[in-house]
Scaffold this motif. Structure first.
Motif, PDB file in Angstrom:
ATOM      1  N   GLY A 100       3.658  -5.516   3.282  1.00 14.25           N
ATOM      2  CA  GLY A 100       5.613  -4.539   1.697  1.00 14.25           C
ATOM      3  C   GLY A 100       5.209  -6.133   1.427  1.00 14.25           C
ATOM      4  N   GLN A 101       4.119  -6.847   1.009  1.00  7.08           N
ATOM      5  CA  GLN A 101       4.208  -7.616  -0.250  1.00  7.08           C
ATOM      6  C   GLN A 101       2.421  -8.073  -0.895  1.00  7.08           C
ATOM      7  OE1 GLN A 101       6.199 -11.174   1.197  1.00  7.08           O
ATOM      8  NE2 GLN A 101       4.840 -11.223   3.235  1.00  7.08           N
ATOM      9  N   LYS A 102       2.698  -8.961  -2.108  1.00 12.67           N
ATOM     10  CA  LYS A 102       1.211  -9.523  -2.044  1.00 12.67           C
ATOM     11  C   LYS A 102       1.223 -10.376  -1.341  1.00 12.67           C
ATOM     12  CE  LYS A 102      -1.713  -9.305  -5.919  1.00 12.67           C
ATOM     13  NZ  LYS A 102      -1.538  -9.821  -7.297  1.00 12.67           N
ATOM     14  N   PRO A 103      -0.242 -10.498  -1.104  1.00  5.57           N
ATOM     15  CA  PRO A 103      -0.613 -11.958   0.042  1.00  5.57           C
ATOM     16  C   PRO A 103      -0.761 -13.144  -1.152  1.00  5.57           C
ATOM     17  CG  PRO A 103      -2.031 -10.465  -0.385  1.00  5.57           C
ATOM     18  CD  PRO A 103      -1.564 -10.215  -0.991  1.00  5.57           C
ATOM     19  N   LYS A 104      -0.513 -14.588  -0.462  1.00  3.87           N
ATOM     20  CA  LYS A 104      -1.264 -15.367  -1.283  1.00  3.87           C
ATOM     21  C   LYS A 104      -2.216 -16.066  -1.504  1.00  3.87           C
ATOM     22  CE  LYS A 104       3.574 -17.327  -0.900  1.00  3.87           C
ATOM     23  NZ  LYS A 104       4.725 -18.899  -0.463  1.00  3.87           N
ATOM     24  N   ASP A 105      -2.819 -15.194  -0.218  1.00  6.33           N
ATOM     25  CA  ASP A 105      -4.454 -15.488   0.731  1.00  6.33           C
ATOM     26  C   ASP A 105      -5.307 -15.082  -1.098  1.00  6.33           C
ATOM     27  OD1 ASP A 105      -6.823 -16.091   1.173  1.00  6.33           O
ATOM     28  OD2 ASP A 105      -6.672 -15.186   3.330  1.00  6.33           O
ATOM     29  N   CYS A 106      -5.768 -16.275  -1.651  1.00  5.75           N
ATOM     30  CA  CYS A 106      -6.645 -15.669  -2.646  1.00  5.75           C
ATOM     31  C   CYS A 106      -8.391 -15.065  -1.852  1.00  5.75           C
ATOM     32  CB  CYS A 106      -7.347 -17.125  -3.460  1.00  5.75           C
ATOM     33  SG  CYS A 106      -8.054 -18.346  -2.479  1.00  5.75           S
ATOM     34  N   ASN A 107      -8.959 -15.299  -0.559  1.00  5.15           N
ATOM     35  CA  ASN A 107      -9.347 -14.284   0.095  1.00  5.15           C
ATOM     36  C   ASN A 107      -9.455 -13.314   0.207  1.00  5.15           C
ATOM     37  OD1 ASN A 107     -11.278 -16.639  -0.336  1.00  5.15           O
ATOM     38  ND2 ASN A 107      -9.960 -17.629   1.912  1.00  5.15           N
ATOM     39  N   LEU A 108      -8.216 -12.345   0.039  1.00  2.41           N
ATOM     40  CA  LEU A 108      -8.249 -10.910  -0.601  1.00  2.41           C
ATOM     41  C   LEU A 108      -7.676 -10.598  -1.257  1.00  2.41           C
ATOM     42  CD1 LEU A 108      -4.569 -11.436   2.721  1.00  2.41           C
ATOM     43  CD2 LEU A 108      -7.816 -10.946   3.027  1.00  2.41           C
ATOM     44  N   ILE A 109      -8.451  -9.260  -1.313  1.00  2.00           N
ATOM     45  CA  ILE A 109      -8.198  -8.416  -2.242  1.00  2.00           C
ATOM     46  C   ILE A 109      -6.842  -7.701  -1.859  1.00  2.00           C
ATOM     47  CG2 ILE A 109      -8.956  -6.761  -3.838  1.00  2.00           C
ATOM     48  CD1 ILE A 109     -11.996  -7.358  -3.143  1.00  2.00           C
ATOM     49  N   ALA A 110      -5.957  -7.581  -3.465  1.00  4.95           N
ATOM     50  CA  ALA A 110      -4.880  -6.714  -2.978  1.00  4.95           C
ATOM     51  C   ALA A 110      -4.603  -5.459  -4.081  1.00  4.95           C
ATOM     52  CB  ALA A 110      -3.872  -7.114  -2.738  1.00  4.95           C
ATOM     53  N   ARG A 111      -4.604  -3.993  -3.487  1.00  5.84           N
ATOM     54  CA  ARG A 111      -4.075  -3.667  -3.821  1.00  5.84           C
ATOM     55  C   ARG A 111      -3.421  -2.479  -4.316  1.00  5.84           C
ATOM     56  NH1 ARG A 111     -10.507  -0.736  -4.533  1.00  5.84           N
ATOM     57  NH2 ARG A 111      -9.611   0.928  -5.729  1.00  5.84           N
ATOM     58  N   LYS A 112      -2.092  -2.324  -4.946  1.00  7.01           N
ATOM     59  CA  LYS A 112      -0.850  -1.500  -4.923  1.00  7.01           C
ATOM     60  C   LYS A 112      -0.970   0.090  -4.843  1.00  7.01           C
ATOM     61  CE  LYS A 112       2.572  -2.872  -7.259  1.00  7.01           C
ATOM     62  NZ  LYS A 112       3.682  -3.111  -8.106  1.00  7.01           N
ATOM     63  N   LEU A 113      -0.411   0.365  -3.636  1.00  5.93           N
ATOM     64  CA  LEU A 113      -0.734   2.048  -3.140  1.00  5.93           C
ATOM     65  C   LEU A 113       1.201   2.479  -3.164  1.00  5.93           C
ATOM     66  CD1 LEU A 113      -1.632   1.530   0.483  1.00  5.93           C
ATOM     67  CD2 LEU A 113      -3.292   2.647  -1.094  1.00  5.93           C
ATOM     68  N   GLU A 114       1.511   1.587  -3.699  1.00  2.00           N
ATOM     69  CA  GLU A 114       3.050   2.708  -3.991  1.00  2.00           C
ATOM     70  C   GLU A 114       4.166   1.309  -4.453  1.00  2.00           C
ATOM     71  OE1 GLU A 114       5.029   6.214  -2.080  1.00  2.00           O
ATOM     72  OE2 GLU A 114       4.739   4.431   0.376  1.00  2.00           O
ATOM     73  N   ASP A 115       5.236   1.733  -4.756  1.00  3.23           N
ATOM     74  CA  ASP A 115       6.685   1.195  -5.321  1.00  3.23           C
ATOM     75  C   ASP A 115       7.105   2.180  -4.657  1.00  3.23           C
ATOM     76  OD1 ASP A 115       6.689  -1.429  -5.958  1.00  3.23           O
ATOM     77  OD2 ASP A 115       5.656  -0.222  -8.260  1.00  3.23           O
ATOM     78  N   SER A 116       8.045   1.711  -3.070  1.00  7.75           N
ATOM     79  CA  SER A 116       8.512   2.762  -2.086  1.00  7.75           C
ATOM     80  C   SER A 116      10.296   2.324  -2.208  1.00  7.75           C
ATOM     81  CB  SER A 116       8.200   2.786  -0.977  1.00  7.75           C
ATOM     82  OG  SER A 116       7.190   2.396  -0.566  1.00  7.75           O
ATOM     83  N   GLU A 117      10.927   3.370  -3.403  1.00  8.61           N
ATOM     84  CA  GLU A 117      12.419   3.740  -3.090  1.00  8.61           C
ATOM     85  C   GLU A 117      13.167   3.590  -2.110  1.00  8.61           C
ATOM     86  OE1 GLU A 117      15.924   6.738  -5.497  1.00  8.61           O
ATOM     87  OE2 GLU A 117      13.548   7.062  -4.750  1.00  8.61           O
ATOM     88  N   LEU A 118      14.229   2.332  -1.908  1.00  6.82           N
ATOM     89  CA  LEU A 118      15.595   1.831  -1.103  1.00  6.82           C
ATOM     90  C   LEU A 118      16.373   3.087  -0.734  1.00  6.82           C
ATOM     91  CD1 LEU A 118      14.479  -1.786  -1.163  1.00  6.82           C
ATOM     92  CD2 LEU A 118      13.817  -0.301   0.871  1.00  6.82           C
ATOM     93  N   ILE A 119      17.028   3.334  -0.080  1.00  4.93           N
ATOM     94  CA  ILE A 119      17.871   4.260  -0.281  1.00  4.93           C
ATOM     95  C   ILE A 119      18.681   4.046   0.939  1.00  4.93           C
ATOM     96  CG2 ILE A 119      17.413   5.957  -2.012  1.00  4.93           C
ATOM     97  CD1 ILE A 119      17.573   8.020   0.713  1.00  4.93           C
ATOM     98  N   VAL A 120      20.484   3.673   0.941  1.00  3.56           N
ATOM     99  CA  VAL A 120      21.335   3.617   2.363  1.00  3.56           C
ATOM    100  C   VAL A 120      21.192   4.551   2.404  1.00  3.56           C
ATOM    101  CG1 VAL A 120      23.553   2.371   2.586  1.00  3.56           C
ATOM    102  CG2 VAL A 120      21.857   1.256   1.376  1.00  3.56           C
TER     103      VAL A 120
END
Length: 309
Positions: A151-171
């Motif tokens: 649920g967050q983009k890593p700081k590790d530069c050895n990892l490739i990060a590809r966003k899957l979605e932005d998930s809506e939060l509700i109460v």
């Protein structure tokens, strides 16, 4: 410039890689259908050829050396590439096989990943998939996973990060809870309610709730008499049993909202989201089955998002 491998034995390298992955000569031998002594002799020949120790051997354990780990990473990529070359020539979906190990958070696993996996397995039945469903962060080099979803983009530069979605939060809450405790209208009203908390297993930090007010993000520290550790989906069960308010991913309670079992509140302050990223090690070579999985999941999520628009 040509290079000759008179003593080169592909089987020795395969035995070595499997021993690293299984952690012992015995476990590797069981997988190969040979004796542990045969595996040990095969790796000893490899060490003699390389003139370096690949393992530290004791009576209690077998530990790969730093040279062995570096050699393993190169050899495993090479073996995978040879295997993929053969599969490419055969060029049939049914011939694709191998193991993919995935780590994903519990809500994403249940409501996103599993529906995708059922479709993926129909298309590629010979690919075996191990699923680690947990909110605990992993270390690729130690935990031996091919892919992680977080649920967050890593700081590790050895990892490739590809966003899957932005998930809506509700109460949300149940009608029974709201009838007894009242319906919150303003964010300040949350102080009067039992807000179910979730603690991140990696940091021990409780997750704050996120809202939007007139286009500006707002982050609130909430309080309640329930705190869930690690299993985020347990918060869904608590809220469905009238225990309080909970901020959840909309995709995780769609059925309950449609049936009326849960009711959405504080709609005026909607708009906050959390991203999900697909992570995998940055490498020159990615196994064919993993590469196929990555591309297929990204395509599936793009179609899923269209369905929810």
């Amino acid at each position: 410039m040509s290079r000759h491998y008179k003593d080169f034995q592909l089987s020795s390298i395969e035995h070595f890689c499997l021993t690293v992955e299984k952690g012992s000569f015995t476990a590797a031998a069981n997988m190969l259908g040979i004796t542990p002594a045969a595996v040990s002799r095969s790796i000893a020949r490899l060490e003699d050829r390389l003139n370096v120790r690949l393992f530290v051997r004791t009576t209690r354990q077998l530990r790969v050396t730093s040279f062995g780990q570096a050699y393993y990473e190169q050899c495993r990529q090479a073996l995978n590439q040879l295997n993929d070359a053969e599969l490419t020539i055969k060029n049939t979906q049914s011939s694709l096989h191998g193991l993919i190990r995935i780590s994903a958070p519990t809500p994403f696993t249940h409501f996103r990943l599993i529906p995708f996996l059922l479709l993926f397995k129909k298309k590629y039945p010979n690919i075996h998939i191990d699923i680690h469903s947990s909110n605990r962060n992993i270390i690729f080099s130690e935990d031996n996973f091919d892919i992680a979803i977080r649920g967050q983009k890593p700081k590790d530069c050895n990892l490739i990060a590809r966003k899957l979605e932005d998930s809506e939060l509700i109460v949300v809450a149940t009608p029974t809870y709201l009838q007894n405790m009242g319906i919150p209208v303003m964010l300040e009203d949350l102080k009067k309610h039992n807000c179910i908390e979730f603690e991140l297993p990696s940091t021990g930090r409780k997750i704050s709730w996120h809202f939007c007010k007139k286009g500006k993000p707002i982050e609130l520290e909430i309080k309640g008499n329930f705190t869930i550790l690690d299993d985020f989906l347990a918060t869904n069960e608590l809220v469905k049993n009238h225990a309080g308010l909970m901020q959840v991913y909309r995709f995780s309670i769609e059925k309950e909202l449609k049936s009326g079992e849960l009711v959405e509140v504080l709609k005026e302050f909607n708009g906050a989201t959390r991203p999900f990223f697909l992570l995998y090690p940055h490498a020159k070579y990615l196994p064919l089955n993993v590469r196929l999985f990555v591309d297929s999941l990204i395509e599936y999520m793009s179609l899923t998002k269209q369905d929810y628009l």
